[in-house]
Design a protein around this motif. Structure first.
Motif, PDB file in Angstrom:
ATOM      1  N   ASP A 129       4.146  64.200  77.744  1.00 45.85           N
ATOM      2  CA  ASP A 129       4.869  65.453  77.555  1.00 45.85           C
ATOM      3  C   ASP A 129       5.109  65.626  76.055  1.00 45.85           C
ATOM      4  O   ASP A 129       5.756  64.792  75.427  1.00 45.85           O
ATOM      5  CB  ASP A 129       6.195  65.420  78.308  1.00 45.85           C
ATOM      6  CG  ASP A 129       6.933  66.746  78.226  1.00 45.85           C
ATOM      7  OD1 ASP A 129       7.468  67.060  77.136  1.00 45.85           O
ATOM      8  OD2 ASP A 129       6.987  67.459  79.226  1.00 45.85           O
ATOM      9  N   VAL A 130       4.562  66.692  75.490  1.00 46.02           N
ATOM     10  CA  VAL A 130       4.617  66.871  74.042  1.00 46.02           C
ATOM     11  C   VAL A 130       6.053  66.978  73.553  1.00 46.02           C
ATOM     12  O   VAL A 130       6.412  66.428  72.506  1.00 46.02           O
ATOM     13  CB  VAL A 130       3.799  68.115  73.620  1.00 46.02           C
ATOM     14  CG1 VAL A 130       4.011  68.428  72.140  1.00 46.02           C
ATOM     15  CG2 VAL A 130       2.319  67.898  73.899  1.00 46.02           C
ATOM     16  N   ARG A 179       8.244  62.781  66.792  1.00 44.42           N
ATOM     17  CA  ARG A 179       8.033  62.124  68.083  1.00 44.42           C
ATOM     18  C   ARG A 179       6.979  61.034  67.913  1.00 44.42           C
ATOM     19  O   ARG A 179       6.078  61.155  67.080  1.00 44.42           O
ATOM     20  CB  ARG A 179       7.522  63.106  69.153  1.00 44.42           C
ATOM     21  CG  ARG A 179       8.507  64.165  69.600  1.00 44.42           C
ATOM     22  CD  ARG A 179       9.550  63.586  70.535  1.00 44.42           C
ATOM     23  NE  ARG A 179      10.379  64.654  71.067  1.00 44.42           N
ATOM     24  CZ  ARG A 179      11.403  65.198  70.439  1.00 44.42           C
ATOM     25  NH1 ARG A 179      11.732  64.770  69.239  1.00 44.42           N
ATOM     26  NH2 ARG A 179      12.107  66.159  70.998  1.00 44.42           N
ATOM     27  N   ILE A 180       7.114  60.002  68.737  1.00 43.69           N
ATOM     28  CA  ILE A 180       6.071  58.988  68.855  1.00 43.69           C
ATOM     29  C   ILE A 180       5.647  58.931  70.318  1.00 43.69           C
ATOM     30  O   ILE A 180       6.492  58.847  71.217  1.00 43.69           O
ATOM     31  CB  ILE A 180       6.565  57.604  68.394  1.00 43.69           C
ATOM     32  CG1 ILE A 180       6.754  57.599  66.879  1.00 43.69           C
ATOM     33  CG2 ILE A 180       5.559  56.524  68.777  1.00 43.69           C
ATOM     34  CD1 ILE A 180       7.191  56.263  66.322  1.00 43.69           C
ATOM     35  N   TYR A 181       4.342  59.017  70.550  1.00 45.97           N
ATOM     36  CA  TYR A 181       3.799  58.953  71.902  1.00 45.97           C
ATOM     37  C   TYR A 181       3.189  57.564  72.083  1.00 45.97           C
ATOM     38  O   TYR A 181       2.226  57.204  71.402  1.00 45.97           O
ATOM     39  CB  TYR A 181       2.744  60.034  72.120  1.00 45.97           C
ATOM     40  CG  TYR A 181       3.249  61.414  71.783  1.00 45.97           C
ATOM     41  CD1 TYR A 181       4.048  62.118  72.664  1.00 45.97           C
ATOM     42  CD2 TYR A 181       2.929  62.010  70.562  1.00 45.97           C
ATOM     43  CE1 TYR A 181       4.527  63.382  72.352  1.00 45.97           C
ATOM     44  CE2 TYR A 181       3.393  63.271  70.242  1.00 45.97           C
ATOM     45  CZ  TYR A 181       4.194  63.958  71.137  1.00 45.97           C
ATOM     46  OH  TYR A 181       4.660  65.209  70.815  1.00 45.97           O
ATOM     47  N   HIS A 221       0.392  75.558  68.170  1.00 48.71           N
ATOM     48  CA  HIS A 221       0.853  76.942  68.046  1.00 48.71           C
ATOM     49  C   HIS A 221       2.244  77.123  68.625  1.00 48.71           C
ATOM     50  O   HIS A 221       2.965  78.044  68.255  1.00 48.71           O
ATOM     51  CB  HIS A 221      -0.127  77.903  68.728  1.00 48.71           C
ATOM     52  CG  HIS A 221      -0.318  77.649  70.197  1.00 48.71           C
ATOM     53  ND1 HIS A 221       0.641  77.930  71.138  1.00 48.71           N
ATOM     54  CD2 HIS A 221      -1.366  77.142  70.890  1.00 48.71           C
ATOM     55  CE1 HIS A 221       0.203  77.611  72.340  1.00 48.71           C
ATOM     56  NE2 HIS A 221      -1.022  77.129  72.226  1.00 48.71           N
ATOM     57  N   SER A 222       2.638  76.235  69.561  1.00 51.54           N
ATOM     58  CA  SER A 222       3.956  76.362  70.190  1.00 51.54           C
ATOM     59  C   SER A 222       5.067  75.820  69.303  1.00 51.54           C
ATOM     60  O   SER A 222       6.226  76.166  69.486  1.00 51.54           O
ATOM     61  CB  SER A 222       3.959  75.632  71.534  1.00 51.54           C
ATOM     62  OG  SER A 222       3.723  74.246  71.340  1.00 51.54           O
ATOM     63  N   MET A 223       4.726  74.951  68.378  1.00 50.80           N
ATOM     64  CA  MET A 223       5.697  74.396  67.438  1.00 50.80           C
ATOM     65  C   MET A 223       5.176  74.646  66.031  1.00 50.80           C
ATOM     66  O   MET A 223       4.360  73.865  65.524  1.00 50.80           O
ATOM     67  CB  MET A 223       5.895  72.897  67.667  1.00 50.80           C
ATOM     68  CG  MET A 223       6.404  72.531  69.032  1.00 50.80           C
ATOM     69  SD  MET A 223       6.600  70.725  69.185  1.00 50.80           S
ATOM     70  CE  MET A 223       7.126  70.594  70.887  1.00 50.80           C
ATOM     71  N   SER A 239      -1.382  75.242  76.420  1.00 47.92           N
ATOM     72  CA  SER A 239       0.016  75.604  76.216  1.00 47.92           C
ATOM     73  C   SER A 239       0.729  74.674  75.253  1.00 47.92           C
ATOM     74  O   SER A 239       1.886  74.893  74.923  1.00 47.92           O
ATOM     75  CB  SER A 239       0.756  75.599  77.549  1.00 47.92           C
ATOM     76  OG  SER A 239       0.736  74.292  78.095  1.00 47.92           O
ATOM     77  N   ASN A 240       0.024  73.634  74.788  1.00 48.56           N
ATOM     78  CA  ASN A 240       0.623  72.637  73.887  1.00 48.56           C
ATOM     79  C   ASN A 240       1.754  71.872  74.552  1.00 48.56           C
ATOM     80  O   ASN A 240       2.646  71.367  73.870  1.00 48.56           O
ATOM     81  CB  ASN A 240       1.128  73.274  72.593  1.00 48.56           C
ATOM     82  CG  ASN A 240       0.024  73.732  71.680  1.00 48.56           C
ATOM     83  OD1 ASN A 240       0.263  74.295  70.633  1.00 48.56           O
ATOM     84  ND2 ASN A 240      -1.219  73.494  72.066  1.00 48.56           N
TER      85      ASN A 240
END
Length: 644
Positions: free
Chosen positions: A597-598, A556-558, A530-532, A580-581
């Protein structure tokens, strides 16, 4: 694309006007209307009641605050209100006041008429003059009649005042005053909407809860460790107060600073747990997540029977319940304050040992947005929808799938349920029609995860949301579907993404190119953020997780980089995201939990969940920084652990 809606400043002023009126600050509301030139769009009074009781002063005051552009009233209706105001003033003996009111109202009508189109000005002027003359004549006749004491055939007796009135004083055919009142009241109630009470406060509370939910709300700590320098208590009273505070050592008082907005959150250094308790914030008794809190210690557990194991679990959206589905077919709701105890204080059916259940193992579970309904799917392909408060089965879709139901998702309005199964299919069921509405057929293996997406589409100045559906499968693909036509829009295979040298972003390669690099891995989790807006986190059974768009472009790659790639220590087997995503929690095959960290994609922390046991499920509390994990491994079978 910007998903933030702009709020017109005029609507903000109107909300303040309504709030001032609710608080009884009518002069302040009028001053705000006069200074801003913005009128209200609704009234807080019942105009029909005011009209039927003849309270024309309050009716006039309410109408004077309305914005004529947003609430257009017909000139004839306003003239009727003015006419009754003057006639009833004269009836009670206030003849001078009635004539003065008539002159003032006539001037106001003239000003309004001047602001309209010139084409209708002449007609309205003649109508206004004729009506004004008629009202003035009736008032003068009434005054003459009462002065001379005439009691002939030209007069009738009013039932309400017992005074003499000229015939046809209120209208033709000697219509009664009450009939005219009720007619005007009906017309006004149809034309003027009634304002929703507490609208401004409700919007502020919703905004506060959302910002606290996403950890964006600054707080101010009102500590109980500070002495009041103005206190007049003696030493003994201070000692009693201190002892009372020690008994409530876990109690912390916080207030929300909505005015300043940039006040930092101080952390109490006097807490015995290193300030940990001072970070547990609440809004209306709802805990607030602060992202600095990474759960790392076991704070509770739920034990099942020796032959029973948890297959799925979910926190309720209010955080006051934890629902599990187990291998014996039971669906149980647990307390979140006293872990290991069933929630029975408001769920009497559980107190009577009457549980929600299936004939076979419960493999998937989901809740509606408001938390009032649960959907459960079992190994025999049955889907049930329950009313949480009563435990009653509202809908049962027997044979919804030919094999086990692995995932479920409610639509936002709670009218539809999305299901994914071991039969390679995703289906949508309507709760109102009690039947299957759509089938999504394109995967070549189990559908492990499914969710609704909402894509914002702009065409000129008009923007609307288009409903999409995302499914993740063991065939290594994520498919984005059109929610209306069930057509495939995008097929995404993110396993082959590569990092651009010298950049923290990954290559934005087309899905078909990504799919060629590495053979598809089992997709077990897809999370819509929802944050992005228009972003997904996709976690396959492999060493990497991906942040990508609905069209498949990887951003992104985690990837865990704190340990060498030895055996299966890097394989991600379960995942969840903070409310909070901002933090992505991924469980590895060796029982560790890696926190990413997203936004940056970096690993920020890690801790152990189960020693050498593969985690099968990971769920996050909707408010607190708590995670529940469970495993199918023999060493941890029949146990759910809560970390905080």
């Amino acid at each position: 694309m910007n998903s933030v809606s702009e709020i017109p400043s005029a609507d903000i002023i109107r909300l303040i006007q309504h709030h001032l009126t609710e608080c009884g600050l009518h002069k302040s509301c009028s001053a705000l209307c006069d200074e801003s030139g913005i009128g209200t769009v609704a009234t807080h009074v019942n105009l029909k009641v005011l009209c039927s009781t003849g309270q024309w002063g309050e009716v006039q005051e309410a109408l004077s605050r309305l914005d004529p552009k947003r609430v257009p009233l017909s000139p004839s209706l306003l003239a009727d209100v003015h006419e009754m105001t003057v006639l009833e003033l004269a009836e009670i003996g206030e003849t001078d006041l009635a004539l003065a009111t008539l002159r003032l109202l006539s001037e106001a009508e003239y000003e309004q008429r001047e602001s309209r189109e010139n084409g209708t000005a002449a007609f309205e002027e003649n109508t206004l003059l004729n009506r004004k003359s008629s009202i003035e004549m009736r008032v003068i006749n009434l005054e003459k009649m009462r002065m001379s004491g005439v009691k002939g055939g030209l007069a009738v007796q009013s039932a309400s005042t017992k005074d003499l009135l000229p015939r046809d004083y209120y209208g033709e055919d000697n219509v009664s005053k009450q009939v005219i009142r009720e007619r005007i009241g009906d017309q006004l109630s149809d034309a003027v909407p009634v304002a929703v009470r507490g609208r401004l406060v409700a919007l502020l509370q919703q905004a506060i809860k959302w910002q606290s939910h996403t950890a964006q709300l600054p707080m101010v700590y009102v500590g109980d460790d500070y002495d009041d320098p103005t206190s007049t208590l003696d030493n003994s009273e201070h000692e009693e107060q201190h002892r009372a505070k020690k008994k409530k050592k876990n109690t912390r008082n916080y207030r929300i600073d909505i005015v300043m907005g940039d006040v930092p959150l101080p952390v109490s250094s006097s807490s015995g747990s290193g300030g940990r308790d001072s970070k547990r914030l609440t809004v209306d008794n709802t805990p607030i997540l602060t992202e600095k809190m990474i759960p790392s210690k076991e704070c509770g557990k739920i034990k099942f029977g020796k032959t029973t194991s948890p297959e799925c679990a979910v926190f309720l959206p209010d955080g006051q319940g934890f629902v599990t589905g187990s291998s014996d077919g039971f669906v149980e709701v647990w307390e979140t304050r006293k872990w290991g105890k069933l929630r029975t204080h408001d769920l009497p059916y559980q107190k009577k040992d009457e549980f929600m259940m299936h004939k076979t193992a419960v493999l998937s579970i989901a809740h509606s947005t408001d938390g009032e309904m649960l959907a459960t799917g079992s190994a025999d392909g049955t889907v049930k929808v329950w009313r949480l408060a009563t435990g009653i089965c509202l809908r049962e879709f027997e044979g919804a799938h030919s094999k086990g139901v692995l995932c479920l998702c409610f639509r936002k309005d709670g009218s539809h349920v999305l299901t994914g199964s071991q039969d390679y299919l995703c289906r949508e069921f309507g709760l109102r029609t009690s039947r299957m509405l759509k089938e999504f057929r394109a995967h070549s293996s189990y559908v492990n995860t499914c969710c609704y997406l909402y894509d914002e589409i702009s065409a000129g100045d008009i923007s609307k949301k288009k409903m999409l559906i995302a499914t993740g499968s063991a065939d290594g693909s994520v498919i984005i579907w059109d929610g209306s036509s069930a057509e495939v829009l995008y097929i995404i295979r993110p396993s082959g993404a590569a990092v651009v040298p010298g950049s923290n972003l990954t290559t934005s390669l087309p899905p078909e190119i990504l799919g060629e690099a590495i053979e598809g891995q089992n997709i077990h989790t897809v999370i819509a953020l929802h944050s992005m807006p228009q972003m997904l986190i996709v976690i396959p059974r492999g060493p990497k997780a991906f942040l990508l768009t609905f069209t498949g472009m990887v951003h992104r790659i985690y990837e865990r980089n704190d340990v060498p790639a030895v055996n299966d220590s890097l394989i991600l087997v379960a995942a969840t995201v903070s409310p909070s995503n901002k933090i992505l929690f991924c469980a590895t095959q060796d029982g560790a939990c890696i926190c990413f960290d997203v936004e940056s994609g970096k690993s920020v922390a890690s801790f152990g969940l189960e020693a050498e046991a593969e985690i099968t499920g990971l769920v996050h509390h909707p408010h607190l920084s708590q995670i529940a994990s469970f495993s199918s491994h023999s060493s941890a079978r029949g146990l759910i652990k809560i970390w905080g």
